[in-house]
Design a protein around this motif. Structure first.
Motif, PDB file in Angstrom:
ATOM      1  N   SER A  46       0.888  -1.110   0.048  1.00  0.00           N
ATOM      2  CA  SER A  46       0.142  -0.108  -0.002  1.00  0.00           C
ATOM      3  C   SER A  46       0.784   1.197   0.033  1.00  0.00           C
ATOM      4  O   SER A  46       0.547   2.295  -0.736  1.00  0.00           O
ATOM      5  CB  SER A  46      -0.930   0.028   1.304  1.00  0.00           C
ATOM      6  OG  SER A  46      -1.826   1.251   1.357  1.00  0.00           O
ATOM      7  N   ASN A  52      -0.617   4.920  -1.445  1.00  0.00           N
ATOM      8  CA  ASN A  52      -1.963   5.470  -0.838  1.00  0.00           C
ATOM      9  C   ASN A  52      -1.468   6.629   0.094  1.00  0.00           C
ATOM     10  O   ASN A  52      -0.501   6.479   0.874  1.00  0.00           O
ATOM     11  CB  ASN A  52      -2.778   4.134  -0.054  1.00  0.00           C
ATOM     12  CG  ASN A  52      -3.308   3.272  -1.363  1.00  0.00           C
ATOM     13  OD1 ASN A  52      -3.559   3.833  -2.451  1.00  0.00           O
ATOM     14  ND2 ASN A  52      -3.351   2.278  -0.658  1.00  0.00           N
ATOM     15  N   LYS A  56      -6.163   7.070   3.791  1.00  0.00           N
ATOM     16  CA  LYS A  56      -6.709   5.921   3.013  1.00  0.00           C
ATOM     17  C   LYS A  56      -6.305   4.579   3.752  1.00  0.00           C
ATOM     18  O   LYS A  56      -7.015   3.477   3.928  1.00  0.00           O
ATOM     19  CB  LYS A  56      -6.313   5.987   1.506  1.00  0.00           C
ATOM     20  CG  LYS A  56      -7.072   4.778   0.889  1.00  0.00           C
ATOM     21  CD  LYS A  56      -6.628   4.857  -0.458  1.00  0.00           C
ATOM     22  CE  LYS A  56      -7.600   3.933  -1.521  1.00  0.00           C
ATOM     23  NZ  LYS A  56      -7.471   3.951  -3.053  1.00  0.00           N
ATOM     24  N   MET A  57      -4.809   4.430   4.093  1.00  0.00           N
ATOM     25  CA  MET A  57      -4.285   3.417   4.775  1.00  0.00           C
ATOM     26  C   MET A  57      -4.915   3.080   5.923  1.00  0.00           C
ATOM     27  O   MET A  57      -5.153   2.101   6.452  1.00  0.00           O
ATOM     28  CB  MET A  57      -2.741   3.486   4.759  1.00  0.00           C
ATOM     29  CG  MET A  57      -2.134   3.446   3.305  1.00  0.00           C
ATOM     30  SD  MET A  57      -0.510   3.779   3.579  1.00  0.00           S
ATOM     31  CE  MET A  57       0.168   2.238   4.265  1.00  0.00           C
ATOM     32  N   LYS A  59      -8.010   4.017   7.126  1.00  0.00           N
ATOM     33  CA  LYS A  59      -9.233   3.304   7.004  1.00  0.00           C
ATOM     34  C   LYS A  59      -9.180   1.889   6.522  1.00  0.00           C
ATOM     35  O   LYS A  59     -10.000   0.955   6.900  1.00  0.00           O
ATOM     36  CB  LYS A  59      -9.928   4.255   5.882  1.00  0.00           C
ATOM     37  CG  LYS A  59     -10.435   5.773   6.444  1.00  0.00           C
ATOM     38  CD  LYS A  59     -11.246   6.401   5.255  1.00  0.00           C
ATOM     39  CE  LYS A  59     -11.449   7.602   5.813  1.00  0.00           C
ATOM     40  NZ  LYS A  59     -12.252   8.543   4.635  1.00  0.00           N
ATOM     41  N   SER A  60      -8.433   1.707   5.462  1.00  0.00           N
ATOM     42  CA  SER A  60      -8.108   0.266   4.988  1.00  0.00           C
ATOM     43  C   SER A  60      -7.734  -0.760   6.032  1.00  0.00           C
ATOM     44  O   SER A  60      -8.007  -1.680   6.099  1.00  0.00           O
ATOM     45  CB  SER A  60      -7.203   0.357   3.767  1.00  0.00           C
ATOM     46  OG  SER A  60      -6.661  -0.904   3.370  1.00  0.00           O
TER      47      SER A  60
END
Length: 212
Positions: A46, A52, A56-57, A59-60
């Motif tokens: 990622s 990213n 975003k990370m 959340k991921s």
């Protein structure tokens, strides 16, 4: 003189990843070939391949920013260790050595070390390494002899030897060198720069032949 790079054993702690300066395609290939499937590979993929954002990370991976940073550091340390132990040669592409750390010691330690060193003042560490017992003057002479030996093997002209000796060994100002040989300052600077390139190459070749 920093002409010869003496390598030390690499570890995850004394190296750093080149990170985003390496193309995503290269990272994708290296990660797929080096890292086993799992959380560490996912976070590295990622970060280095997909590029990213942290948001975003977070959340991921369902992590807070502090936990994400800790996970990234652990994953990077694991990757560096695998790269160093691998025989694939990837480490030369994506790893660089960190600069040496400066370790501060207490005043008490410094005093104790000085006392210990005074007791060994008559010992020469080179005697054990080289099998000889050289004093400071002997060492200086051998260094200068070595510096004169290299240019002699390069078949320089007398003028070139004078320029390099005055500038490199005697640290004479370039304007003074120009006056002594009847040349312009710009000529001396250019000539000295070119001679140094040849000298550096010769020293490295000498080291490669004699450091086996």
């Amino acid at each position: 003189m920093k002409l010869i790079n003496v390598t030390r054993e690499r570890t995850a702690g004394n190296t750093r990843l080149l990170g985003l300066s390496i193309a995503p395609e290269m990272w994708e290939y290296i990660l797929n070939d080096t890292m086993p499937n799992g959380l560490y590979k996912d976070v590295l993929f990622s970060t280095l391949v997909k590029r990213n954002t942290e948001e975003k990370m977070m959340k991921s991976f369902c992590l807070k920013i502090e936990d994400l940073h800790r996970l990234q550091k652990k994953a990077e340390a694991d990757l560096k260790d695998r790269l160093i132990r691998s025989d694939r040669g990837y480490e030369e592409l994506v790893l660089r050595d960190k600069t040496p750390r400066v370790i501060e010691v207490s005043e008490e330690f410094a005093k104790d070390f000085c006392v210990w060193q005074e007791g060994k003042s008559n010992a020469n560490p080179l005697a054990d390494v080289l099998g000889v017992d050289l004093n400071h003057e002997d060492l200086q002479k051998k260094v200068v002899d070595f510096l004169y030996t290299i240019p002699q093997k390069l078949k320089w002209t007398e003028e070139e030897r004078i320029v390099w000796t005055l500038r490199f060994i005697e640290d004479t100002a370039p304007i003074e060198v120009a006056e002594r040989i009847g040349r312009k300052r710009s000529w001396v600077d250019t000539k000295y720069s070119r001679l140094n390139v040849r000298f550096n190459k010769a020293v490295k070749e000498w080291w490669a032949e004699n450091a086996k």
